[in-house]
Design an enzyme around this catalytic site. Structure first.
Site, PDB file in Angstrom:
ATOM      1  N   ASN A   2     -13.530  -3.426   3.036  1.00  0.00           N
ATOM      2  CA  ASN A   2     -14.154  -3.815   1.756  1.00  0.00           C
ATOM      3  C   ASN A   2     -13.979  -4.848   1.243  1.00  0.00           C
ATOM      4  OD1 ASN A   2     -11.749  -3.032   0.813  1.00  0.00           O
ATOM      5  ND2 ASN A   2     -12.371  -1.271  -0.272  1.00  0.00           N
ATOM      6  N   GLU A  26       2.701  -6.266  -7.716  1.00  0.00           N
ATOM      7  CA  GLU A  26       1.906  -6.849  -6.516  1.00  0.00           C
ATOM      8  C   GLU A  26       2.339  -8.446  -6.689  1.00  0.00           C
ATOM      9  OE1 GLU A  26      -2.015  -5.670  -6.818  1.00  0.00           O
ATOM     10  OE2 GLU A  26      -1.436  -3.423  -6.276  1.00  0.00           O
ATOM     11  N   HIS A  55      -8.949  -7.056  -2.201  1.00  0.00           N
ATOM     12  CA  HIS A  55      -8.215  -6.102  -3.106  1.00  0.00           C
ATOM     13  C   HIS A  55      -8.150  -6.759  -4.715  1.00  0.00           C
ATOM     14  CE1 HIS A  55      -4.631  -3.970  -4.577  1.00  0.00           C
ATOM     15  NE2 HIS A  55      -4.227  -5.118  -4.893  1.00  0.00           N
ATOM     16  N   TYR A  80       0.707  -1.397   0.021  1.00  0.00           N
ATOM     17  CA  TYR A  80      -0.081   0.083  -0.035  1.00  0.00           C
ATOM     18  C   TYR A  80       0.825   1.103   0.063  1.00  0.00           C
ATOM     19  CZ  TYR A  80      -4.433  -2.723   0.618  1.00  0.00           C
ATOM     20  OH  TYR A  80      -5.609  -3.321   0.338  1.00  0.00           O
TER      21      TYR A  80
HETATM   22  P1  IDP Z   1      -9.338   0.088  -4.118  1.00  0.00           P
HETATM   23  O1  IDP Z   1      -8.905  -1.071  -3.267  1.00  0.00           O
HETATM   24  O2  IDP Z   1     -10.671   0.235  -4.654  1.00  0.00           O
HETATM   25  O3  IDP Z   1      -8.362   0.005  -5.299  1.00  0.00           O
HETATM   26  P2  IDP Z   1      -7.629   2.413  -3.080  1.00  0.00           P
HETATM   27  O4  IDP Z   1      -8.379   3.662  -3.322  1.00  0.00           O
HETATM   28  O5  IDP Z   1      -6.610   1.943  -3.706  1.00  0.00           O
HETATM   29  O6  IDP Z   1      -9.147   1.445  -3.322  1.00  0.00           O
HETATM   30  O7  IDP Z   1      -7.640   2.185  -1.503  1.00  0.00           O
HETATM   31  C1  IDP Z   1      -6.910   1.124  -0.809  1.00  0.00           C
HETATM   32  C2  IDP Z   1      -7.674   0.472   0.431  1.00  0.00           C
HETATM   33  O8  IDP Z   1      -7.617   1.561   1.478  1.00  0.00           O
HETATM   34  C3  IDP Z   1      -9.052   0.534  -0.083  1.00  0.00           C
HETATM   35  O9  IDP Z   1      -9.418  -0.861  -0.515  1.00  0.00           O
HETATM   36  C4  IDP Z   1      -9.575   0.396   1.088  1.00  0.00           C
HETATM   37  O10 IDP Z   1      -9.551  -0.672   2.203  1.00  0.00           O
HETATM   38  C5  IDP Z   1      -8.711   1.524   2.089  1.00  0.00           C
HETATM   39  N1  IDP Z   1      -9.254   3.120   1.869  1.00  0.00           N
HETATM   40  C6  IDP Z   1      -9.478   3.600   0.725  1.00  0.00           C
HETATM   41  N2  IDP Z   1     -10.103   4.887   0.872  1.00  0.00           N
HETATM   42  C7  IDP Z   1     -10.506   4.969   2.102  1.00  0.00           C
HETATM   43  C8  IDP Z   1     -11.313   5.649   2.914  1.00  0.00           C
HETATM   44  O11 IDP Z   1     -11.610   6.889   2.434  1.00  0.00           O
HETATM   45  N3  IDP Z   1     -11.416   5.466   4.170  1.00  0.00           N
HETATM   46  C9  IDP Z   1     -10.895   4.249   4.723  1.00  0.00           C
HETATM   47  N4  IDP Z   1     -10.154   3.466   4.048  1.00  0.00           N
HETATM   48  C10 IDP Z   1     -10.178   3.512   2.823  1.00  0.00           C
HETATM   49 MG    MG Z   2      -6.250   0.447  -5.153  1.00  0.00          MG
END
Ligand code: IDP
Ligand code: MG
Length: 153
Positions: free
Chosen positions: A112, A126, A115, A49
């Site tokens: 969520n 990755e 990944h 990350y």
């Molecule tokens: P993605 O997983 O959809 O690619 P990214 O923007 O790359 O999303 O963010 C990586 C991970 O960081 C997300 O999957 C989520 O777990 C966490 N994350 C991203 N934005 C937020 C936020 O606004 N609040 C809390 N956690 C977040």
């Molecule tokens: Mg991402």
């Protein structure tokens, strides 16, 4: 053929959703070429990350993904990177479309479930990070000839 990195995050594992989430990728016709069930060392989480270092959610994210086991998978198919991102859905479960994994199973922006690599460059980086020491299996998929039309290649 592309290979993408998919991680079932700690919430997916703890909520007992591994089977159903794996099933979505299987049912789609994708091939599993690597799988690792593991606790994530903090250093590996930080490398994975790295692009988010310094963001407000970063420390929580690292704590979350290192808190409980994850299932790391390498999944292969034509255009697999974009196809898997589509199956996964938007980052926040409240905004993700129904029919996507996050849209069907999640309510959170951070927790969520899953990944997926977001581009060929990310997938390459990755896969090297998580499977650089081996563990990818190149094998002939018998379902391939029924999943793809010859003109798909
Ligand atoms: P993605 O997983 O959809 O690619 P990214 O923007 O790359 O999303 O963010 C990586 C991970 O960081 C997300 O999957 C989520 O777990 C966490 N994350 C991203 N934005 C937020 C936020 O606004 N609040 C809390 N956690 C977040
Ligand atoms: Mg991402």
């Amino acid at each position: 053929m592309e290979t993408t990195l998919i991680i079932l995050k700690p919430d997916a594992v703890q909520r007992g959703l591994m089977g159903r989430l794996i099933g979505r990728f299987e049912a789609k016709g994708l091939q599993f070429v690597g799988m690792k069930y593991m606790m994530v060392p903090k250093g590996l989480a930080e490398k994975h990350y790295a692009e988010h270092a310094g963001k407000p959610f970063y420390d929580g994210l690292i704590g979350f993904v290192t808190s409980s086991p994850v299932l790391v998978m390498a999944i292969r198919g034509i255009n697999a990177i974009a196809v898997c991102r589509k199956l996964i859905g938007a980052t926040n479960g409240q905004k993700a479309e129904p029919g996507t994994i996050r849209g069907d199973f999640g309510m959170s922006g951070g927790y969520n479930l899953i990944h997926g690599s977001d581009s060929p460059e990310s997938a390459e980086r990755e896969l090297a990070l998580w499977f650089g020491d081996g563990g990818l299996i190149d094998f002939k998929s018998t379902l391939e000839e029924w999943v793809y039309d010859p003109s798909d290649y």
